[in-house]
Structures are given as structure tokens and as C-alpha cells.
Design a protein around this motif. Structure first.
Motif, PDB file in Angstrom:
ATOM      1  N   ARG A  36       0.836  -1.205   0.000  1.00 33.92           N
ATOM      2  CA  ARG A  36       0.000   0.000   0.000  1.00 33.92           C
ATOM      3  C   ARG A  36       0.868   1.251   0.000  1.00 33.92           C
ATOM      4  O   ARG A  36       0.664   2.152  -0.814  1.00 33.92           O
ATOM      5  N   LEU A  37       1.869   1.296   0.894  1.00 29.99           N
ATOM      6  CA  LEU A  37       2.708   2.485   0.963  1.00 29.99           C
ATOM      7  C   LEU A  37       3.526   2.660  -0.323  1.00 29.99           C
ATOM      8  O   LEU A  37       3.693   3.782  -0.802  1.00 29.99           O
ATOM      9  N   ALA A  38       4.015   1.549  -0.879  1.00 31.77           N
ATOM     10  CA  ALA A  38       4.770   1.641  -2.138  1.00 31.77           C
ATOM     11  C   ALA A  38       3.900   2.214  -3.255  1.00 31.77           C
ATOM     12  O   ALA A  38       4.386   2.968  -4.104  1.00 31.77           O
ATOM     13  N   GLU A  39       2.616   1.888  -3.255  1.00 29.76           N
ATOM     14  CA  GLU A  39       1.700   2.406  -4.284  1.00 29.76           C
ATOM     15  C   GLU A  39       1.287   3.848  -4.016  1.00 29.76           C
ATOM     16  O   GLU A  39       1.083   4.619  -4.949  1.00 29.76           O
ATOM     17  N   GLU A  42       4.756   9.234  -2.693  1.00 26.70           N
ATOM     18  CA  GLU A  42       5.230  10.100  -3.769  1.00 26.70           C
ATOM     19  C   GLU A  42       6.737   9.964  -3.947  1.00 26.70           C
ATOM     20  O   GLU A  42       7.319  10.634  -4.794  1.00 26.70           O
ATOM     21  N   SER A  43       7.342   9.083  -3.158  1.00 25.25           N
ATOM     22  CA  SER A  43       8.782   8.861  -3.234  1.00 25.25           C
ATOM     23  C   SER A  43       9.086   7.663  -4.129  1.00 25.25           C
ATOM     24  O   SER A  43       8.900   6.514  -3.717  1.00 25.25           O
ATOM     25  N   PRO A  44       9.565   7.911  -5.340  1.00 30.48           N
ATOM     26  CA  PRO A  44       9.935   6.788  -6.208  1.00 30.48           C
ATOM     27  C   PRO A  44      11.025   5.922  -5.582  1.00 30.48           C
ATOM     28  O   PRO A  44      11.047   4.713  -5.784  1.00 30.48           O
ATOM     29  N   ALA A  45      11.912   6.536  -4.802  1.00 27.22           N
ATOM     30  CA  ALA A  45      12.991   5.770  -4.169  1.00 27.22           C
ATOM     31  C   ALA A  45      12.422   4.783  -3.161  1.00 27.22           C
ATOM     32  O   ALA A  45      12.796   3.601  -3.150  1.00 27.22           O
ATOM     33  N   PHE A  46      11.504   5.258  -2.309  1.00 28.04           N
ATOM     34  CA  PHE A  46      10.904   4.343  -1.339  1.00 28.04           C
ATOM     35  C   PHE A  46      10.123   3.246  -2.054  1.00 28.04           C
ATOM     36  O   PHE A  46      10.224   2.070  -1.696  1.00 28.04           O
ATOM     37  N   ALA A  47       9.348   3.607  -3.049  1.00 24.56           N
ATOM     38  CA  ALA A  47       8.543   2.626  -3.769  1.00 24.56           C
ATOM     39  C   ALA A  47       9.437   1.544  -4.381  1.00 24.56           C
ATOM     40  O   ALA A  47       9.128   0.351  -4.288  1.00 24.56           O
ATOM     41  N   TYR A  48      10.538   1.944  -4.967  1.00 21.56           N
ATOM     42  CA  TYR A  48      11.458   0.991  -5.586  1.00 21.56           C
ATOM     43  C   TYR A  48      12.027   0.038  -4.535  1.00 21.56           C
ATOM     44  O   TYR A  48      12.011  -1.190  -4.711  1.00 21.56           O
ATOM     45  N   LEU A  49      12.531   0.602  -3.437  1.00 20.60           N
ATOM     46  CA  LEU A  49      13.159  -0.212  -2.390  1.00 20.60           C
ATOM     47  C   LEU A  49      12.130  -1.087  -1.674  1.00 20.60           C
ATOM     48  O   LEU A  49      12.416  -2.249  -1.354  1.00 20.60           O
ATOM     49  N   ALA A  50      10.929  -0.573  -1.456  1.00 19.86           N
ATOM     50  CA  ALA A  50       9.880  -1.378  -0.826  1.00 19.86           C
ATOM     51  C   ALA A  50       9.500  -2.557  -1.717  1.00 19.86           C
ATOM     52  O   ALA A  50       9.240  -3.658  -1.219  1.00 19.86           O
TER      53      ALA A  50
END
Length: 160
Positions: A36-39, A42-50
């Protein structure tokens, strides 16, 4: 308490199965939260790492499900194939497995040397990019590969 009683299982087998199923079921919520948080972020970096974490966690869930199913199938003495095969598989093609395993180990070790040099080259950008982290994660995967290959080699050598 078990939701699935395994016919013919020992107390230990039933408890192991229950523990595995409980562990897998207990982690679904945290996985959904990561996803959910990855989706939503607004942080592409967090989404990628998650998503990297999620990929690993999904694989871990599959491995634990395979282990639980293997325990269930083995305990029930059904004769059905298990998701995690018995180590007797190393008897087939033993010499070929040993030779290829040594070659694969050498390739993984060589790859790790290259990755170590690359990680050092990326040192200057370690605080501004995730590049060095990615190389380190690949190195950890390679260590896992070497661990698996040593396991195979050792079991094949001893005729498991």
C-alpha cells in the motif's frame, strides 16, 4: 490451534506445520502495508526499495508454504510428490552435478570479485543514490547462491 489436522502426523510434525502456517498468515498484513505504501507514496525511491523487499517477502512466503506442504505431504504418507524434494535427488547425475556445481561456485566467486570492485567505484555516490546498495544486495544474493551450491556439492559428494 491448527486449522488443518494432518492424518497420521506426529505431534512434532503437526506443531511444525501449524507454526509454518501461522508464520505465513501472520505476515500478510505487513506485506499489504508495504504494498500500500509503495503504491501511495510520492517517493519513487521508497517505492522501488519497498518493492525489492516485497519481492523477497513473497519468495519467503512461497518457500514457507512449500515447506508446510512438504511437512503435510510427508507426514500423511500419501506418496504424493513434495514441493521440496528429498535429498536423494543428488544421486541422479551425481558426477555431472558435482562438476557443474564447482563451475557455478567459481563463477559466483568471480562475479563477487567484480561486484566488490564496482561497489568501491560507487562509494562517492553512496549518499545520493541507491546504486551501491543495489550492488551490495546482489552480493548478498550471490552469497546465498554460494551457500546453496556448497550445500548441493556437499550432499552430492556424500551420496545424499
Amino acid at each position: 490451534m491448527s486449522t488443518t489436522s494432518i492424518p497420521g502426523a506426529s505431534v512434532w510434525e503437526q506443531q511444525l506445520y501449524d507454526h509454518l502456517i501461522e508464520h505465513v498468515n501472520g505476515e500478510w498484513e505487513i506485506l499489504r502495508d508495504y504494498e500500500r505504501l509503495a503504491e501511495e507514496t510520492e517517493s519513487p525511491a521508497f517505492a522501488y526499495l519497498a518493492r525489492l523487499i516485497l519481492d523477497d517477502e513473497r519468495r519467503h512466503h512461497q518457500l514457507l508454504n512449500d515447506l508446510a506442504e512438504t511437512v503435510r505431504t510427508s507426514a500423511s504418507l500419501s506418496g504424493e510428490p513434495t514441493p521440496i524434494p528429498d535429498l536423494g535427488m543428488f544421486r541422479a547425475d551425481r558426477d555431472k552435478i558435482l562438476a557443474e556445481t564447482e563451475r557455478f561456485l567459481a563463477a559466483e566467486e568471480e562475479d563477487n570479485r567484480h561486484l566488490e570492485r564496482l561497489a568501491k567505484e560507487l562509494g562517492d555516490v553512496r549518499d545520493t543514490t541507491a546504486w551501491q546498495l543495489i550492488i551490495r544486495l546482489i552480493q548478498q544474493d550471490n552469497e546465498k547462491h554460494r551457500h546453496i551450491l556448497r550445500f548441493i556439492r556437499d550432499r552430492a559428494r556424500h551420496g545424499a
